[in-house]
Design an enzyme around this catalytic site. Structure first.
Site, mmCIF file in Angstrom:
data_model
loop_
_atom_site.group_PDB
_atom_site.id
_atom_site.type_symbol
_atom_site.label_atom_id
_atom_site.label_comp_id
_atom_site.label_asym_id
_atom_site.label_seq_id
_atom_site.Cartn_x
_atom_site.Cartn_y
_atom_site.Cartn_z
ATOM 1 N N HIS A 1 0.830 -1.217 0.000
ATOM 2 C CA HIS A 1 0.000 0.000 0.000
ATOM 3 C C HIS A 1 0.858 1.258 0.000
ATOM 4 O O HIS A 1 1.974 1.273 0.504
ATOM 5 C CB HIS A 1 -1.052 -0.006 1.122
ATOM 6 C CG HIS A 1 -0.576 0.240 2.517
ATOM 7 N ND1 HIS A 1 -1.080 -0.440 3.593
ATOM 8 C CD2 HIS A 1 0.329 1.101 3.040
ATOM 9 C CE1 HIS A 1 -0.518 -0.009 4.703
ATOM 10 N NE2 HIS A 1 0.344 0.925 4.396
ATOM 11 N N GLU B 1 -5.241 0.616 0.231
ATOM 12 C CA GLU B 1 -5.106 -0.804 0.514
ATOM 13 C C GLU B 1 -5.394 -1.640 -0.742
ATOM 14 O O GLU B 1 -6.040 -1.157 -1.681
ATOM 15 C CB GLU B 1 -6.094 -1.188 1.624
ATOM 16 C CG GLU B 1 -5.799 -0.557 2.974
ATOM 17 C CD GLU B 1 -4.680 -1.241 3.751
ATOM 18 O OE1 GLU B 1 -3.662 -1.625 3.142
ATOM 19 O OE2 GLU B 1 -4.838 -1.384 4.976
HETATM 20 C C1 GLP Z 1 1.331 3.162 7.077
HETATM 21 C C2 GLP Z 1 1.084 4.527 6.396
HETATM 22 C C3 GLP Z 1 1.844 4.625 5.111
HETATM 23 C C4 GLP Z 1 3.227 4.090 5.355
HETATM 24 C C5 GLP Z 1 3.157 2.598 5.509
HETATM 25 C C6 GLP Z 1 4.447 1.958 5.978
HETATM 26 O O1 GLP Z 1 0.198 2.488 7.412
HETATM 27 N N1 GLP Z 1 -0.265 4.871 6.164
HETATM 28 O O2 GLP Z 1 1.864 5.977 4.659
HETATM 29 O O3 GLP Z 1 4.077 4.376 4.272
HETATM 30 O O4 GLP Z 1 2.067 2.227 6.318
HETATM 31 O O5 GLP Z 1 4.710 2.265 7.305
HETATM 32 P P1 GLP Z 1 6.123 2.060 7.939
HETATM 33 O O6 GLP Z 1 7.027 3.057 7.287
HETATM 34 O O7 GLP Z 1 5.950 2.345 9.398
HETATM 35 O O8 GLP Z 1 6.548 0.664 7.657
#
Ligand code: GLP
Length: 242
Positions: free
Chosen positions: A138, A143
């Site tokens: 995503h 999603e």
């Molecule tokens: C989250 C955010 C995204 C983010 C992704 C990865 O849910 N909504 O914008 O890029 O998931 O998160 P992380 O960088 O903590 O792995």
């Protein structure tokens, strides 16, 4: 798509910050699209250092964030507005009146989505969008689905995303079930896109986004169609690419 391999998270963050700093220098009144999550935290730390060293100036910068949890008040520890203030906006010379996120507490989701889209349009779109990638590919909170959404919409988070994000909350039960996210059309309309990804647990997501079939089941795979995307991976996240 340009893929840059960095040794580790720190080097990834430095490289991403260099690109954003160059954007700010070349166009001091840029509209920057920002992301939350663990991936961009180091990038923001590097930008703070550069701003405090007088290398970059945020005074004319406008920001629009990708997403916000629905139902979390601004003051909540895990709201994305709080994340942005804590990690970046409180430490640089940005005018907070020029920093925008979806309003997680809006009464009418449809109106809120339309408001956010109109706002981004009124700013003339995004000059540079920073992204992370979720385990399921995503981007923002777009999603896996049977289609790509164009504009801002309210999504129901998948169990996998709730599971991944529960580390920030007392328990999985406290993770909001819905969020507002910028649509794929808006993200793809950004002039430049910079993606930061690190860790072995993201290697499949990187492979699917960079080398996989373009499908809404892996929303980030659409980035293959954008003319100016730079993905900065650490070695672990890069490890499954051919
Ligand atoms: C989250 C955010 C995204 C983010 C992704 C990865 O849910 N909504 O914008 O890029 O998931 O998160 P992380 O960088 O903590 O792995």
């Amino acid at each position: 798509m340009k893929v840059i391999v960095a040794k580790d998270y720190n080097e990834m963050s430095k490289k991403a910050a260099q690109i954003i700093a160059a954007q700010i220098t070349l166009q001091p009144n840029s509209v920057l699209g920002f992301a939350t999550g663990s991936s961009p935290v180091g990038t923001y730390q590097e930008l703070v250092k550069k701003n405090q060293a007088g290398e970059i100036d945020f005074s004319e910068i406008t920001t629009v964030n990708l997403d916000e949890y629905r139902g979390l008040p601004k003051e909540h520890e895990q709201s994305y507005i709080k994340f942005m203030n804590d990690n970046l906006f409180d430490h640089v010379n940005i005018d907070k009146a020029n920093t925008y996120l979806p309003n997680g507490m809006a009464n009418n989701p449809e109106e809120e989505c339309a408001r956010y889209d109109a706002l981004i349009e009124s700013l003339g779109g995004i000059d540079l969008q920073l992204l992370g990638i979720g385990h399921n590919g995503h981007i923002g909170f777009n999603e896996p689905s049977d289609h790509f959404e164009n504009g801002t919409h309210c999504v129901t988070l998948t169990e996998r995303t709730i599971e991944a994000n529960k580390r920030f909350f007392a328990s999985a039960d406290e993770v909001p079930r819905q969020a507002y996210t910028m649509g794929i059309g808006t993200i793809m309309a950004a002039k430049k896109i910079v993606v930061v990804v690190s860790g072995e647990d993201k290697a499949d997501a990187v492979k699917n986004c960079v080398e996989g079939v373009i499908t809404p089941e892996v929303q980030g795979s659409i980035l293959q169609l954008h003319p100016d995307v730079t993905i900065i991976c650490d070695e672990a996240a890069y490890s499954k690419l051919k």
